[in-house]
Design a protein around this motif. Structure first.
Motif, PDB file in Angstrom:
ATOM      1  N   THR A 190       0.840  -1.200   0.000  1.00 39.19           N
ATOM      2  CA  THR A 190       0.000   0.000   0.000  1.00 39.19           C
ATOM      3  C   THR A 190       0.874   1.249   0.000  1.00 39.19           C
ATOM      4  O   THR A 190       2.110   1.166   0.099  1.00 39.19           O
ATOM      5  CB  THR A 190      -0.914   0.025   1.233  1.00 39.19           C
ATOM      6  OG1 THR A 190      -0.106   0.185   2.412  1.00 39.19           O
ATOM      7  CG2 THR A 190      -1.728  -1.267   1.338  1.00 39.19           C
ATOM      8  N   ASP A 191       0.229   2.409  -0.060  1.00 34.28           N
ATOM      9  CA  ASP A 191       0.974   3.672  -0.040  1.00 34.28           C
ATOM     10  C   ASP A 191       1.851   3.787   1.206  1.00 34.28           C
ATOM     11  O   ASP A 191       2.928   4.400   1.165  1.00 34.28           O
ATOM     12  CB  ASP A 191      -0.005   4.852  -0.087  1.00 34.28           C
ATOM     13  CG  ASP A 191      -0.658   5.006  -1.459  1.00 34.28           C
ATOM     14  OD1 ASP A 191      -0.121   4.442  -2.427  1.00 34.28           O
ATOM     15  OD2 ASP A 191      -1.695   5.692  -1.547  1.00 34.28           O
ATOM     16  N   ASP A 192       1.420   3.198   2.321  1.00 35.55           N
ATOM     17  CA  ASP A 192       2.176   3.287   3.574  1.00 35.55           C
ATOM     18  C   ASP A 192       3.525   2.581   3.495  1.00 35.55           C
ATOM     19  O   ASP A 192       4.408   2.821   4.324  1.00 35.55           O
ATOM     20  CB  ASP A 192       1.358   2.686   4.722  1.00 35.55           C
ATOM     21  CG  ASP A 192       0.128   3.514   5.054  1.00 35.55           C
ATOM     22  OD1 ASP A 192       0.122   4.712   4.694  1.00 35.55           O
ATOM     23  OD2 ASP A 192      -0.821   2.964   5.641  1.00 35.55           O
ATOM     24  N   ASP A 193       3.666   1.673   2.532  1.00 29.82           N
ATOM     25  CA  ASP A 193       4.916   0.917   2.403  1.00 29.82           C
ATOM     26  C   ASP A 193       5.957   1.640   1.554  1.00 29.82           C
ATOM     27  O   ASP A 193       7.066   1.134   1.366  1.00 29.82           O
ATOM     28  CB  ASP A 193       4.633  -0.454   1.793  1.00 29.82           C
ATOM     29  CG  ASP A 193       3.794  -1.330   2.699  1.00 29.82           C
ATOM     30  OD1 ASP A 193       4.141  -1.440   3.887  1.00 29.82           O
ATOM     31  OD2 ASP A 193       2.776  -1.885   2.219  1.00 29.82           O
ATOM     32  N   THR A 196      10.411   3.261   0.115  1.00 29.18           N
ATOM     33  CA  THR A 196      11.287   2.407   0.906  1.00 29.18           C
ATOM     34  C   THR A 196      12.253   1.686  -0.012  1.00 29.18           C
ATOM     35  O   THR A 196      11.940   1.432  -1.174  1.00 29.18           O
ATOM     36  CB  THR A 196      10.466   1.368   1.699  1.00 29.18           C
ATOM     37  OG1 THR A 196      11.352   0.537   2.464  1.00 29.18           O
ATOM     38  CG2 THR A 196       9.672   0.465   0.762  1.00 29.18           C
ATOM     39  N   PRO A 200       8.688  -4.311   3.202  1.00 25.04           N
ATOM     40  CA  PRO A 200       7.955  -3.882   4.394  1.00 25.04           C
ATOM     41  C   PRO A 200       8.424  -4.648   5.630  1.00 25.04           C
ATOM     42  O   PRO A 200       8.821  -5.820   5.544  1.00 25.04           O
ATOM     43  CB  PRO A 200       6.500  -4.229   4.051  1.00 25.04           C
ATOM     44  CG  PRO A 200       6.459  -4.154   2.552  1.00 25.04           C
ATOM     45  CD  PRO A 200       7.793  -4.662   2.094  1.00 25.04           C
ATOM     46  N   GLU A 242       1.280   2.253  -8.636  1.00 25.46           N
ATOM     47  CA  GLU A 242       1.467   1.162  -7.678  1.00 25.46           C
ATOM     48  C   GLU A 242       2.230  -0.001  -8.286  1.00 25.46           C
ATOM     49  O   GLU A 242       3.092  -0.616  -7.628  1.00 25.46           O
ATOM     50  CB  GLU A 242       0.109   0.696  -7.157  1.00 25.46           C
ATOM     51  CG  GLU A 242      -0.580   1.694  -6.238  1.00 25.46           C
ATOM     52  CD  GLU A 242      -1.827   1.124  -5.592  1.00 25.46           C
ATOM     53  OE1 GLU A 242      -1.843  -0.092  -5.306  1.00 25.46           O
ATOM     54  OE2 GLU A 242      -2.793   1.887  -5.381  1.00 25.46           O
TER      55      GLU A 242
END
Length: 280
Positions: A190-193, A196, A200, A242
């Motif tokens: 998701t966007d939260d990952d 990076t 995750p 994505e």
């Protein structure tokens, strides 16, 4: 009855296909569909009829086949029935009958020097209880670890499938669990990952067991549109973003991945098994 495929009739010849079995019908359906897939020029109206284990039951099927034949649908019948009396009744149907077991059973009998068991449904019996319960445990594990819901016992996972939402993680997870008894978790990117460099945190320690899935932006947008039409989530721009991020992540972390847009769950599972060298 035939209205669902009537619109295809103008472009493709329409035939009736029957999968008839004295057990669940899964074998007849699987093998029959594998054969039919080689003839894309036809549209098949398919009927799976399980537990046909008496001549009367077979006669009922023949009645339906006869109805389709009279309607011009030229039936093709795939059977996995072992009882000679049942097979004889089915053979009387006005259709092309393809016995998926007959000749092969005879060959095996000769090779093994013994007659095949006449007991019905041998392939789908409980069989090895240890293996059966291992598969049930694998299904429970897959449900618990679907969409990154739990980090419990991730260390014993055989595979961790990672991918953006709606790329095919869950069907592949469940197939590997039910068919092979593998412990499979899946995690949604998701966007939260992002952004990076590494995987995750939840799955980062298990990179060697991770396998990624991608698809095409258009296909992903179409699938998401069915769930959330006209949303940012289903927009082509968001899907493109994505998928690009996910593929970059896979490459940076040397996570093998495949494109699910043109592959069946069975094909995807076979690639995962081969790539990760898993022996179910």
């Amino acid at each position: 009855m035939h209205s669902a495929i009537a619109s295809e009739a103008t472009q493709r010849a329409v035939r009736a296909a029957y999968f008839v079995s004295d057990s669940t019908g899964i074998t007849a359906e699987t093998l029959g569909n594998a054969l039919l897939a080689n003839f894309p020029g036809f549209a098949f109206q398919k009927h799976t009829i399980p537990f046909v284990d008496t001549p009367q039951g077979a006669a009922n099927v023949v009645r339906d086949i006869t109805h389709d034949a009279a309607a011009g649908f030229a039936p093709v019948v795939f059977t996995t029935t072992k009882d000679a009396a049942v097979s004889a009744v089915l053979a009387s149907a006005p259709a092309t009958i393809i016995d998926l077991l007959g000749g092969h059973l005879t060959e095996l009998e000769l090779a093994l020097g013994t007659s095949a068991s006449e007991q019905l449904g041998q392939f789908h019996r409980l069989g090895d209880a240890t293996q059966y319960f291992a598969r049930m445990r694998a299904v429970e594990y897959a449900i618990e670890h679907d969409d990154g819901q739990s980090d419990r016992a991730l260390d014993i996972a055989d595979v961790i499938i990672i991918a953006p939402s709606r790329c095919g993680k869950t069907p592949t997870t469940m197939y590997l669990a039910l068919q092979y008894g593998l412990l499979v978790a899946n995690y949604p990117l998701t966007d939260d990952d992002f952004p990076t460099e590494g995987l995750p945190l939840l799955v980062g320690k298990y990179a060697s067991r991770c396998f990624g899935i991608t698809t095409t932006p258009l296909r992903l947008s179409q699938v998401r549109h069915e769930r959330r039409p006209d949303s940012r989530y289903s927009s082509l721009a968001q899907c493109t973003l994505e998928l690009r991020r996910a593929e970059d992540l896979y490459r940076r972390n040397r996570v093998p991945f495949l494109n699910s847009s043109t592959k069946s769950v069975e094909e995807m599972s076979a690639v995962i098994l081969q790539t990760l060298k898993l022996r179910p």
